[in-house]
Design a protein around this motif. Sequence first.
Motif, mmCIF file in Angstrom:
data_model
loop_
_atom_site.group_PDB
_atom_site.id
_atom_site.type_symbol
_atom_site.label_atom_id
_atom_site.label_comp_id
_atom_site.label_asym_id
_atom_site.label_seq_id
_atom_site.Cartn_x
_atom_site.Cartn_y
_atom_site.Cartn_z
ATOM 1 N N VAL A 10 0.844 -1.204 0.000
ATOM 2 C CA VAL A 10 0.000 0.000 0.000
ATOM 3 C C VAL A 10 0.879 1.253 0.000
ATOM 4 O O VAL A 10 0.601 2.228 -0.718
ATOM 5 N N GLN A 11 1.951 1.242 0.793
ATOM 6 C CA GLN A 11 2.845 2.394 0.831
ATOM 7 C C GLN A 11 3.519 2.625 -0.521
ATOM 8 O O GLN A 11 3.641 3.759 -0.984
ATOM 9 N N LEU A 12 3.930 1.540 -1.182
ATOM 10 C CA LEU A 12 4.576 1.684 -2.486
ATOM 11 C C LEU A 12 3.579 2.171 -3.530
ATOM 12 O O LEU A 12 3.906 2.999 -4.389
ATOM 13 N N ASP A 13 2.352 1.660 -3.465
ATOM 14 C CA ASP A 13 1.295 2.141 -4.368
ATOM 15 C C ASP A 13 1.043 3.631 -4.153
ATOM 16 O O ASP A 13 0.860 4.393 -5.115
ATOM 17 N N ALA A 14 1.006 4.027 -2.885
ATOM 18 C CA ALA A 14 0.771 5.437 -2.571
ATOM 19 C C ALA A 14 1.896 6.306 -3.109
ATOM 20 O O ALA A 14 1.648 7.389 -3.670
ATOM 21 N N LEU A 15 3.137 5.845 -2.977
ATOM 22 C CA LEU A 15 4.274 6.597 -3.509
ATOM 23 C C LEU A 15 4.153 6.756 -5.015
ATOM 24 O O LEU A 15 4.399 7.839 -5.566
ATOM 25 N N LYS A 16 3.760 5.696 -5.692
ATOM 26 C CA LYS A 16 3.593 5.764 -7.147
ATOM 27 C C LYS A 16 2.573 6.823 -7.522
ATOM 28 O O LYS A 16 2.817 7.667 -8.396
ATOM 29 N N GLU A 17 1.407 6.786 -6.872
ATOM 30 C CA GLU A 17 0.332 7.718 -7.233
ATOM 31 C C GLU A 17 0.677 9.151 -6.867
ATOM 32 O O GLU A 17 0.392 10.084 -7.623
ATOM 33 N N VAL A 18 1.287 9.350 -5.706
ATOM 34 C CA VAL A 18 1.653 10.701 -5.281
ATOM 35 C C VAL A 18 2.726 11.282 -6.192
ATOM 36 O O VAL A 18 2.652 12.457 -6.593
ATOM 37 N N LEU A 19 3.708 10.464 -6.551
ATOM 38 C CA LEU A 19 4.752 10.961 -7.454
ATOM 39 C C LEU A 19 4.164 11.263 -8.833
ATOM 40 O O LEU A 19 4.578 12.227 -9.487
ATOM 41 N N GLN A 20 3.201 10.468 -9.258
ATOM 42 C CA GLN A 20 2.519 10.746 -10.529
ATOM 43 C C GLN A 20 1.861 12.123 -10.476
ATOM 44 O O GLN A 20 1.969 12.919 -11.422
ATOM 45 N N ILE A 21 1.184 12.408 -9.377
ATOM 46 C CA ILE A 21 0.545 13.717 -9.209
ATOM 47 C C ILE A 21 1.587 14.832 -9.260
ATOM 48 O O ILE A 21 1.408 15.846 -9.950
ATOM 49 N N ARG A 22 2.692 14.649 -8.527
ATOM 50 C CA ARG A 22 3.724 15.677 -8.463
ATOM 51 C C ARG A 22 4.350 15.923 -9.840
ATOM 52 O O ARG A 22 4.608 17.059 -10.218
ATOM 53 N N THR A 41 10.980 15.871 2.873
ATOM 54 C CA THR A 41 9.824 16.303 3.674
ATOM 55 C C THR A 41 8.567 15.466 3.451
ATOM 56 O O THR A 41 7.581 15.651 4.155
ATOM 57 N N GLY A 42 8.598 14.554 2.474
ATOM 58 C CA GLY A 42 7.369 13.845 2.140
ATOM 59 C C GLY A 42 6.471 14.740 1.302
ATOM 60 O O GLY A 42 6.774 15.917 1.092
ATOM 61 N N PRO A 43 5.356 14.206 0.808
ATOM 62 C CA PRO A 43 4.465 15.008 -0.042
ATOM 63 C C PRO A 43 3.525 15.886 0.772
ATOM 64 O O PRO A 43 3.318 15.644 1.968
ATOM 65 N N PRO A 44 2.946 16.904 0.152
ATOM 66 C CA PRO A 44 1.917 17.702 0.837
ATOM 67 C C PRO A 44 0.710 16.826 1.189
ATOM 68 O O PRO A 44 0.394 15.868 0.471
ATOM 69 N N GLN A 45 0.043 17.149 2.268
ATOM 70 C CA GLN A 45 -1.116 16.370 2.704
ATOM 71 C C GLN A 45 -2.207 16.329 1.632
ATOM 72 O O GLN A 45 -2.919 15.336 1.490
ATOM 73 N N VAL A 46 -2.322 17.403 0.847
ATOM 74 C CA VAL A 46 -3.363 17.446 -0.188
ATOM 75 C C VAL A 46 -3.146 16.351 -1.222
ATOM 76 O O VAL A 46 -4.111 15.778 -1.743
ATOM 77 N N ASN A 47 -1.885 16.020 -1.526
ATOM 78 C CA ASN A 47 -1.598 14.924 -2.463
ATOM 79 C C ASN A 47 -2.032 13.582 -1.889
ATOM 80 O O ASN A 47 -2.576 12.731 -2.595
ATOM 81 N N SER A 97 5.353 8.711 6.392
ATOM 82 C CA SER A 97 5.548 7.332 5.918
ATOM 83 C C SER A 97 6.057 7.318 4.483
ATOM 84 O O SER A 97 6.896 6.479 4.120
ATOM 85 N N LEU A 98 5.580 8.245 3.653
ATOM 86 C CA LEU A 98 6.041 8.290 2.265
ATOM 87 C C LEU A 98 7.441 8.894 2.158
ATOM 88 O O LEU A 98 8.187 8.551 1.235
ATOM 89 N N LYS A 99 7.791 9.751 3.091
ATOM 90 C CA LYS A 99 9.181 10.218 3.156
ATOM 91 C C LYS A 99 10.098 9.024 3.394
ATOM 92 O O LYS A 99 11.131 8.859 2.717
ATOM 93 N N ALA A 100 9.726 8.162 4.334
ATOM 94 C CA ALA A 100 10.540 6.988 4.655
ATOM 95 C C ALA A 100 10.581 6.007 3.491
ATOM 96 O O ALA A 100 11.637 5.454 3.164
ATOM 97 N N ILE A 101 9.445 5.781 2.837
ATOM 98 C CA ILE A 101 9.387 4.792 1.756
ATOM 99 C C ILE A 101 10.154 5.294 0.531
ATOM 100 O O ILE A 101 10.742 4.502 -0.220
ATOM 101 N N THR A 102 10.177 6.608 0.315
ATOM 102 C CA THR A 102 10.950 7.174 -0.795
ATOM 103 C C THR A 102 12.439 6.968 -0.566
ATOM 104 O O THR A 102 13.183 6.564 -1.469
ATOM 105 N N ASN A 103 12.893 7.257 0.646
ATOM 106 C CA ASN A 103 14.313 7.053 0.966
ATOM 107 C C ASN A 103 14.696 5.582 0.885
ATOM 108 O O ASN A 103 15.835 5.244 0.544
ATOM 109 N N LYS A 104 13.752 4.715 1.180
ATOM 110 C CA LYS A 104 14.020 3.282 1.190
ATOM 111 C C LYS A 104 14.107 2.710 -0.214
ATOM 112 O O LYS A 104 15.023 1.933 -0.526
ATOM 113 N N TYR A 105 13.168 3.078 -1.093
ATOM 114 C CA TYR A 105 13.077 2.432 -2.396
ATOM 115 C C TYR A 105 13.540 3.296 -3.571
ATOM 116 O O TYR A 105 13.759 2.773 -4.666
#
Length: 220
Positions: A63-75, A134-140, A193-201
């Motif tokens: 779920v965290q990796l999926d969220a990173l994918k979608e948030v980065l797509q938005i960004r 810093t991780g993504p904005p909460q709105v994302n 959590s997405l800040k951590a998952i980005t640094n990890k993967y």
Amino acid sequence: MKPLLEKYMGGLPSTYKSENYKDLGIYPPTGRIEKTVYKGTEPKARVNLIFSGTFDYSAAEQVQLDALKEVLQIRLIERLREDESGVYSPRVGEEATKYPQSRYSFTISFGCGPQNVEKLIASTMEEIEKLKATGPPQVNIDKYKAEDRRTWETSLKSNNWWLDYLVTSLQNHDDLHELNAYDSNLEKVTPESLKAITNKYLSGKNYIRLVLLPEKSEVK
């Protein structure tokens, strides 16, 4: 139903063999690799950025990796397409497997003019660095959660989704009740959590940069 099962499936032969996964060792190479290919004559470029490595397989981690994918797509849509008008539609994709090895691959791809390749790659990497810092904005995250919940609710009504869920869960020896943890896993997605998952993967330890450019014209 029973007569149909007996007629069409009951007569199928069984070898009584116990099948298992075979690891062919076909994975993206490790380390940092950059390759530029010159092919074609149209003034177009294609960029693929690939991150890969071992994956801590679990439903919550997926779920965290999926969220990173979608948030980065938005960004990237906001940055590369809307702010810089450099690409039509950047795409972010990810894949995670449990067997034969727990691994992931994370791909960012886009087409653009040859003159914009370096600038847009730099912008992409800058967005990744922001997520690391810093991780993504909460709105994302709110946008991701709302869209994911809509997709989830629709999927639960589909026979194809249930078939895929059951087959995948059985193949991976997963708990068939993992879907009950969907809401709790989704709530764990936060900027931190997405800040951590980005640094990890997306650390860049295993990073492949592939660029397709038009052939260089010969000066006569």
